[in-house]
Write a protein that holds these residues in place. Structure first.
Motif, PDB file in Angstrom:
ATOM      1  N   PRO A 129      -9.446  -3.015   0.343  1.00 32.77           N
ATOM      2  CA  PRO A 129      -9.200  -4.327   0.952  1.00 32.77           C
ATOM      3  C   PRO A 129      -9.844  -5.498   0.228  1.00 32.77           C
ATOM      4  CG  PRO A 129      -9.663  -2.704   2.634  1.00 32.77           C
ATOM      5  CD  PRO A 129      -9.935  -2.030   1.324  1.00 32.77           C
ATOM      6  N   GLY A 130     -11.104  -5.362  -0.157  1.00 29.14           N
ATOM      7  CA  GLY A 130     -11.774  -6.472  -0.829  1.00 29.14           C
ATOM      8  C   GLY A 130     -11.097  -6.836  -2.134  1.00 29.14           C
ATOM      9  N   GLU A 131     -10.848  -5.838  -2.973  1.00 30.09           N
ATOM     10  CA  GLU A 131     -10.190  -6.075  -4.257  1.00 30.09           C
ATOM     11  C   GLU A 131      -8.783  -6.613  -4.064  1.00 30.09           C
ATOM     12  OE1 GLU A 131     -10.241  -2.764  -6.936  1.00 30.09           O
ATOM     13  OE2 GLU A 131     -12.220  -2.124  -6.257  1.00 30.09           O
ATOM     14  N   ASN A 132      -8.067  -6.047  -3.082  1.00 25.72           N
ATOM     15  CA  ASN A 132      -6.673  -6.435  -2.882  1.00 25.72           C
ATOM     16  C   ASN A 132      -6.557  -7.857  -2.349  1.00 25.72           C
ATOM     17  OD1 ASN A 132      -6.036  -3.086  -1.651  1.00 25.72           O
ATOM     18  ND2 ASN A 132      -6.040  -3.814  -3.762  1.00 25.72           N
ATOM     19  N   LEU A 133      -7.453  -8.243  -1.446  1.00 24.83           N
ATOM     20  CA  LEU A 133      -7.467  -9.624  -0.961  1.00 24.83           C
ATOM     21  C   LEU A 133      -7.868 -10.583  -2.073  1.00 24.83           C
ATOM     22  CD1 LEU A 133      -9.045  -9.092   2.563  1.00 24.83           C
ATOM     23  CD2 LEU A 133      -6.727  -9.899   2.102  1.00 24.83           C
ATOM     24  N   ARG A 134      -8.725 -10.122  -2.980  1.00 24.59           N
ATOM     25  CA  ARG A 134      -9.120 -10.948  -4.116  1.00 24.59           C
ATOM     26  C   ARG A 134      -7.935 -11.168  -5.063  1.00 24.59           C
ATOM     27  NH1 ARG A 134     -13.142  -7.971  -5.629  1.00 24.59           N
ATOM     28  NH2 ARG A 134     -14.422  -8.818  -3.937  1.00 24.59           N
ATOM     29  N   GLU A 135      -7.097 -10.151  -5.212  1.00 26.12           N
ATOM     30  CA  GLU A 135      -5.910 -10.297  -6.054  1.00 26.12           C
ATOM     31  C   GLU A 135      -4.918 -11.285  -5.435  1.00 26.12           C
ATOM     32  OE1 GLU A 135      -2.810  -9.498  -8.991  1.00 26.12           O
ATOM     33  OE2 GLU A 135      -4.956  -9.881  -8.883  1.00 26.12           O
ATOM     34  N   LEU A 136      -4.768 -11.241  -4.117  1.00 26.49           N
ATOM     35  CA  LEU A 136      -3.940 -12.251  -3.454  1.00 26.49           C
ATOM     36  C   LEU A 136      -4.526 -13.643  -3.691  1.00 26.49           C
ATOM     37  CD1 LEU A 136      -3.101 -10.575  -0.014  1.00 26.49           C
ATOM     38  CD2 LEU A 136      -1.558 -10.909  -1.952  1.00 26.49           C
ATOM     39  N   ALA A 137      -5.843 -13.760  -3.567  1.00 24.75           N
ATOM     40  CA  ALA A 137      -6.499 -15.050  -3.764  1.00 24.75           C
ATOM     41  C   ALA A 137      -6.271 -15.568  -5.185  1.00 24.75           C
ATOM     42  CB  ALA A 137      -7.994 -14.936  -3.478  1.00 24.75           C
ATOM     43  N   ARG A 138      -6.241 -14.667  -6.154  1.00 23.91           N
ATOM     44  CA  ARG A 138      -6.032 -15.078  -7.549  1.00 23.91           C
ATOM     45  C   ARG A 138      -4.717 -15.830  -7.709  1.00 23.91           C
ATOM     46  NH1 ARG A 138      -2.932 -13.713 -11.549  1.00 23.91           N
ATOM     47  NH2 ARG A 138      -2.008 -11.947 -10.430  1.00 23.91           N
ATOM     48  N   THR A 139      -3.700 -15.421  -6.980  1.00 28.05           N
ATOM     49  CA  THR A 139      -2.374 -16.017  -7.148  1.00 28.05           C
ATOM     50  C   THR A 139      -2.226 -17.349  -6.426  1.00 28.05           C
ATOM     51  OG1 THR A 139      -1.329 -14.982  -5.203  1.00 28.05           O
ATOM     52  CG2 THR A 139      -1.416 -13.685  -7.239  1.00 28.05           C
ATOM     53  N   VAL A 140      -3.162 -17.677  -5.524  1.00 26.95           N
ATOM     54  CA  VAL A 140      -3.032 -18.845  -4.652  1.00 26.95           C
ATOM     55  C   VAL A 140      -3.884 -19.998  -5.168  1.00 26.95           C
ATOM     56  CG1 VAL A 140      -3.373 -19.710  -2.296  1.00 26.95           C
ATOM     57  CG2 VAL A 140      -2.518 -17.385  -2.664  1.00 26.95           C
ATOM     58  N   ARG A 141      -3.323 -21.177  -5.132  1.00 28.84           N
ATOM     59  CA  ARG A 141      -4.058 -22.380  -5.549  1.00 28.84           C
ATOM     60  C   ARG A 141      -5.205 -22.658  -4.569  1.00 28.84           C
ATOM     61  NH1 ARG A 141      -3.080 -26.184  -1.847  1.00 28.84           N
ATOM     62  NH2 ARG A 141      -1.087 -26.188  -0.727  1.00 28.84           N
ATOM     63  N   PRO A 142      -6.283 -23.315  -5.020  1.00 33.32           N
ATOM     64  CA  PRO A 142      -7.329 -23.732  -4.096  1.00 33.32           C
ATOM     65  C   PRO A 142      -6.748 -24.589  -2.965  1.00 33.32           C
ATOM     66  CG  PRO A 142      -8.060 -23.996  -6.359  1.00 33.32           C
ATOM     67  CD  PRO A 142      -6.597 -23.649  -6.418  1.00 33.32           C
ATOM     68  N   GLY A 143      -7.129 -24.267  -1.751  1.00 33.22           N
ATOM     69  CA  GLY A 143      -6.589 -24.969  -0.590  1.00 33.22           C
ATOM     70  C   GLY A 143      -5.347 -24.331  -0.015  1.00 33.22           C
ATOM     71  N   GLY A 144      -4.794 -23.338  -0.707  1.00 34.23           N
ATOM     72  CA  GLY A 144      -3.639 -22.622  -0.191  1.00 34.23           C
ATOM     73  C   GLY A 144      -4.032 -21.693   0.949  1.00 34.23           C
ATOM     74  N   LEU A 145      -3.039 -21.212   1.679  1.00 26.48           N
ATOM     75  CA  LEU A 145      -3.312 -20.470   2.907  1.00 26.48           C
ATOM     76  C   LEU A 145      -2.865 -19.018   2.839  1.00 26.48           C
ATOM     77  CD1 LEU A 145      -2.291 -23.061   5.661  1.00 26.48           C
ATOM     78  CD2 LEU A 145      -4.567 -22.578   4.759  1.00 26.48           C
ATOM     79  N   LEU A 146      -3.520 -18.203   3.672  1.00 26.92           N
ATOM     80  CA  LEU A 146      -3.163 -16.806   3.889  1.00 26.92           C
ATOM     81  C   LEU A 146      -2.987 -16.594   5.378  1.00 26.92           C
ATOM     82  CD1 LEU A 146      -3.038 -13.714   3.114  1.00 26.92           C
ATOM     83  CD2 LEU A 146      -5.534 -13.710   3.422  1.00 26.92           C
ATOM     84  N   ALA A 147      -1.862 -15.973   5.774  1.00 28.80           N
ATOM     85  CA  ALA A 147      -1.640 -15.592   7.165  1.00 28.80           C
ATOM     86  C   ALA A 147      -1.560 -14.075   7.244  1.00 28.80           C
ATOM     87  CB  ALA A 147      -0.353 -16.219   7.701  1.00 28.80           C
ATOM     88  N   LEU A 148      -2.490 -13.472   7.973  1.00 31.19           N
ATOM     89  CA  LEU A 148      -2.452 -12.042   8.268  1.00 31.19           C
ATOM     90  C   LEU A 148      -1.901 -11.889   9.676  1.00 31.19           C
ATOM     91  CD1 LEU A 148      -5.982 -11.012   6.924  1.00 31.19           C
ATOM     92  CD2 LEU A 148      -3.783 -10.827   5.738  1.00 31.19           C
ATOM     93  N   PHE A 149      -0.751 -11.244   9.777  1.00 31.97           N
ATOM     94  CA  PHE A 149      -0.003 -11.246  11.031  1.00 31.97           C
ATOM     95  C   PHE A 149       0.314  -9.821  11.479  1.00 31.97           C
ATOM     96  CE2 PHE A 149       4.451 -11.068  12.704  1.00 31.97           C
ATOM     97  CZ  PHE A 149       4.203 -11.574  13.962  1.00 31.97           C
ATOM     98  N   HIS A 150       0.390  -9.646  12.781  1.00 31.80           N
ATOM     99  CA  HIS A 150       0.879  -8.408  13.372  1.00 31.80           C
ATOM    100  C   HIS A 150       1.457  -8.767  14.733  1.00 31.80           C
ATOM    101  CE1 HIS A 150       1.076  -4.232  14.623  1.00 31.80           C
ATOM    102  NE2 HIS A 150       0.658  -3.860  13.432  1.00 31.80           N
ATOM    103  N   PRO A 151       2.657  -8.285  15.074  1.00 30.89           N
ATOM    104  CA  PRO A 151       3.266  -8.657  16.355  1.00 30.89           C
ATOM    105  C   PRO A 151       2.560  -8.063  17.569  1.00 30.89           C
ATOM    106  CG  PRO A 151       4.927  -7.881  14.794  1.00 30.89           C
ATOM    107  CD  PRO A 151       3.593  -7.532  14.229  1.00 30.89           C
ATOM    108  N   VAL A 152       1.591  -7.172  17.346  1.00 27.61           N
ATOM    109  CA  VAL A 152       0.850  -6.547  18.434  1.00 27.61           C
ATOM    110  C   VAL A 152      -0.640  -6.735  18.175  1.00 27.61           C
ATOM    111  CG1 VAL A 152       0.403  -4.403  19.686  1.00 27.61           C
ATOM    112  CG2 VAL A 152       2.677  -4.831  18.752  1.00 27.61           C
ATOM    113  N   GLY A 153      -1.378  -7.139  19.206  1.00 31.11           N
ATOM    114  CA  GLY A 153      -2.813  -7.319  19.057  1.00 31.11           C
ATOM    115  C   GLY A 153      -3.558  -6.000  18.991  1.00 31.11           C
ATOM    116  N   ARG A 154      -4.834  -6.064  18.646  1.00 21.31           N
ATOM    117  CA  ARG A 154      -5.633  -4.858  18.437  1.00 21.31           C
ATOM    118  C   ARG A 154      -5.783  -4.031  19.708  1.00 21.31           C
ATOM    119  NH1 ARG A 154     -10.627  -6.357  17.735  1.00 21.31           N
ATOM    120  NH2 ARG A 154     -11.296  -4.339  16.929  1.00 21.31           N
ATOM    121  N   ALA A 155      -6.034  -4.671  20.842  1.00 17.59           N
ATOM    122  CA  ALA A 155      -6.229  -3.926  22.088  1.00 17.59           C
ATOM    123  C   ALA A 155      -4.952  -3.220  22.521  1.00 17.59           C
ATOM    124  CB  ALA A 155      -6.725  -4.863  23.186  1.00 17.59           C
TER     125      ALA A 155
END
Length: 205
Positions: A129-155
């Motif tokens: 996860p850490g490395e993979n999120l860092r790779e996503l961050a590499r592709t995104v400009r400073p100030g760009g956004l990430l949305a982590l989504f799931h149609p069902v909550g954790r509980a």
């Protein structure tokens, strides 16, 4: 990638798991459209921007992402599983985006070329996860956004699986916040309700 209840991390197993389910994937979750639309809206995308759907699966978010960035924008749909991308194309969603078979560990994109990343269910299937999120961050400009989504909550997900919700879950805020911070992201908002899990983070400079 998914709102399936099974967490798979090894890339070969991910391809096997989703490849065998691709043809009937949308039939299993027919009512998720409005949730995807609302999650995409949370990114506040503007016309002409570049957005990546990381782990796009059958491409359910792609039409909404296209609407958000307009005809002058660029939508990229990346997934590890060829069968999922084939299903997205069969459903016509390739008209909304350029479909790429790619691993989030090694994205075929330049540095800082993306304005935002949308990721449905992806966090549960990242091998590192850490490395993979860092790779996503590499592709995104400073100030760009990430949305982590799931149609069902954790509980709700835990209840379906017959287990109790735990702060050991990678998606729990106490674990996710430092993970994002160590990967080039700053957590902006965290929503974990029965019918929605949505985390927004900003790419730090």
């Amino acid at each position: 990638m998914t709102n399936d209840h099974t967490q798979v991390h090894d890339p070969a197993r991910v391809r096997e798991f989703f490849g065998s389910r691709a043809a009937r994937w949308d039939e299993r979750f027919p009512d998720d459209g409005p949730a995807f639309e609302a999650a995409v809206a949370s990114l506040g995308l503007r016309g002409g921007e570049v957005v990546l759907d990381a782990g796009c699966g059958t491409g359910r978010a792609l039409p909404y992402l296209r609407q958000a960035v307009g005809n002058t924008g660029t939508v990229l749909g990346a997934d590890l599983t060829r069968e999922m991308l084939d299903e997205a194309a069969r459903k016509g969603r390739g008209r909304s985006a350029l479909l790429l078979q790619a691993d989030v560990a090694r994205l075929p994109l330049g540095t800082g070329v993306v304005d935002a990343v949308f990721a449905s269910g992806l966090i549960s299937h990242l091998p590192r996860p850490g490395e993979n999120l860092r790779e996503l961050a590499r592709t995104v400009r400073p100030g760009g956004l990430l949305a982590l989504f799931h149609p069902v909550g954790r509980a709700a997900l835990a209840a379906h699986q017959g287990r109790r919700v735990s702060d050991d879950d990678l998606r729990a805020e106490p674990r996710l916040r430092p993970l994002l911070a160590g990967s080039g992201w700053r957590l902006m908002s965290y929503v974990d309700e029965d019918d929605r899990y949505l985390v927004l983070a900003v790419r730090e400079g």
